[in-house]
Enzyme design. Structure first.
Site, short mmCIF file in Angstrom:
data_model
loop_
_atom_site.label_atom_id
_atom_site.label_comp_id
_atom_site.label_asym_id
_atom_site.label_seq_id
_atom_site.Cartn_x
_atom_site.Cartn_y
_atom_site.Cartn_z
N SER A 23 -19.76 1.39 16.55
CA SER A 23 -20.63 2.02 17.53
C SER A 23 -20.49 1.25 18.84
O SER A 23 -20.05 0.09 18.83
CB SER A 23 -22.10 1.96 17.07
OG SER A 23 -23.00 2.31 18.09
N TYR A 79 -29.37 -2.26 13.62
CA TYR A 79 -28.19 -1.39 13.70
C TYR A 79 -27.08 -2.09 14.48
O TYR A 79 -25.91 -2.09 14.06
CB TYR A 79 -28.59 -0.08 14.37
CG TYR A 79 -27.48 0.93 14.51
CD1 TYR A 79 -27.07 1.69 13.42
CD2 TYR A 79 -26.86 1.15 15.74
CE1 TYR A 79 -26.06 2.64 13.55
CE2 TYR A 79 -25.86 2.09 15.87
CZ TYR A 79 -25.46 2.84 14.77
OH TYR A 79 -24.47 3.77 14.90
#
Length: 251
Positions: free
Chosen positions: A138, A151
């Site tokens: 990401s 995350y």
């Protein structure tokens, strides 16, 4: 170009979002695709002429079983898209401990299990080019990201695993890369709320291209990395983010 004709590809998290888009792109490029997901992926598998196996990436035996099925049914694994993941938004100090553990379990341990068993399977393929693994990281894996502490930690770990695996297994002809999406229009992005067009537009303004991305735009990068068109690319974390990480946005 980007042909995967005759290749055997395995996709985790392939029932929806980026995983489903990639499974479709792989199949269109000629690959035989096996989808692994905790969510039912049989509809996508039927659509593309592939197959589906229920897989909880938090369980090493599930991931091992997914790879083993590909080898049993097709003799080998050529491409592995290590894609399954989850996220939650919260300030770091307000992040629930159980949710933190769950994010690490899926996004780090699940990727580790996928890497481990895909590498073991690909090492049995004839050389010199024995396979390609693509991990989903990401932009949160290459920058700090507010409200996404756990995350971001998990996706930084994915980038670290990617680079380590590339260094270790490059001499065997196995390439390992990561894709780092920006904000993409997926069920995971939209979970828990129905954003208005105004909210979508606000998200888009975080990108130089002034819009959010579509799953197919990530899938096309994954296809490139899976194919021999990217034969000299390994150990990279490649942003597909509409310019989000290029620099601060003004105006």
């Amino acid at each position: 170009m980007n042909s995967l004709g005759g290749k055997i590809a395995v996709v985790t998290g392939g029932a929806s979002g980026i995983g489903a888009a990639t499974a479709r792109v792989f199949a269109k490029a000629g690959a035989t695709v096996l989808i692994g997901d905790l969510q039912d992926g049989s509809a996508v598998a039927k659509e593309i002429g592939g197959s589906y196996q229920k897989t909880d990436v938090r369980r090493a035996e599930d991931v091992q079983g997914l790879i083993a099925r590909a080898v049993k049914d097709h003799g080998r694994v050529d491409v592995f898209f290590n894609n399954a993941g989850i996220e939650q938004h919260a300030p770091l100090a307000a992040t629930d401990d159980d949710m933190h553990r769950s994010i690490i379990d899926v996004n780090v341990n699940g990727v580790f299990y996928g890497l481990k068993h895909a590498l073991l399977a690909m090492s049995q393929n004839p050389g010199p080019a024995r396979g390609s693994i693509i991990n989903t990281a990401s932009v949160a894996g290459i920058t700090g990201t507010a409200m996404l502490g756990s995350y971001a930690a998990s996706k930084h770990a994915v980038v670290g695993l990617t680079r380590t695996a590339a260094v270790e297994y490059g001499p065997m002809g196995i390439r390992v890369n990561a894709v780092c999406p920006g904000i993409i229009r997926t069920p995971m992005l939209l979970q828990g709320f129905e954003p208005t067009q105004e909210v979508i537009d606000q998200m888009g303004r975080a990108h130089a291209l002034k819009r959010i991305g579509e799953p197919e735009e990530v899938a096309r990068l994954v296809l490139f990395l899976a194919s021999e068109d990217s034969s000299f690319i390994t150990g990279q974390a490649i942003a597909v983010d509409g310019g989000m990480t290029a620099g601060p946005m003004f105006g």
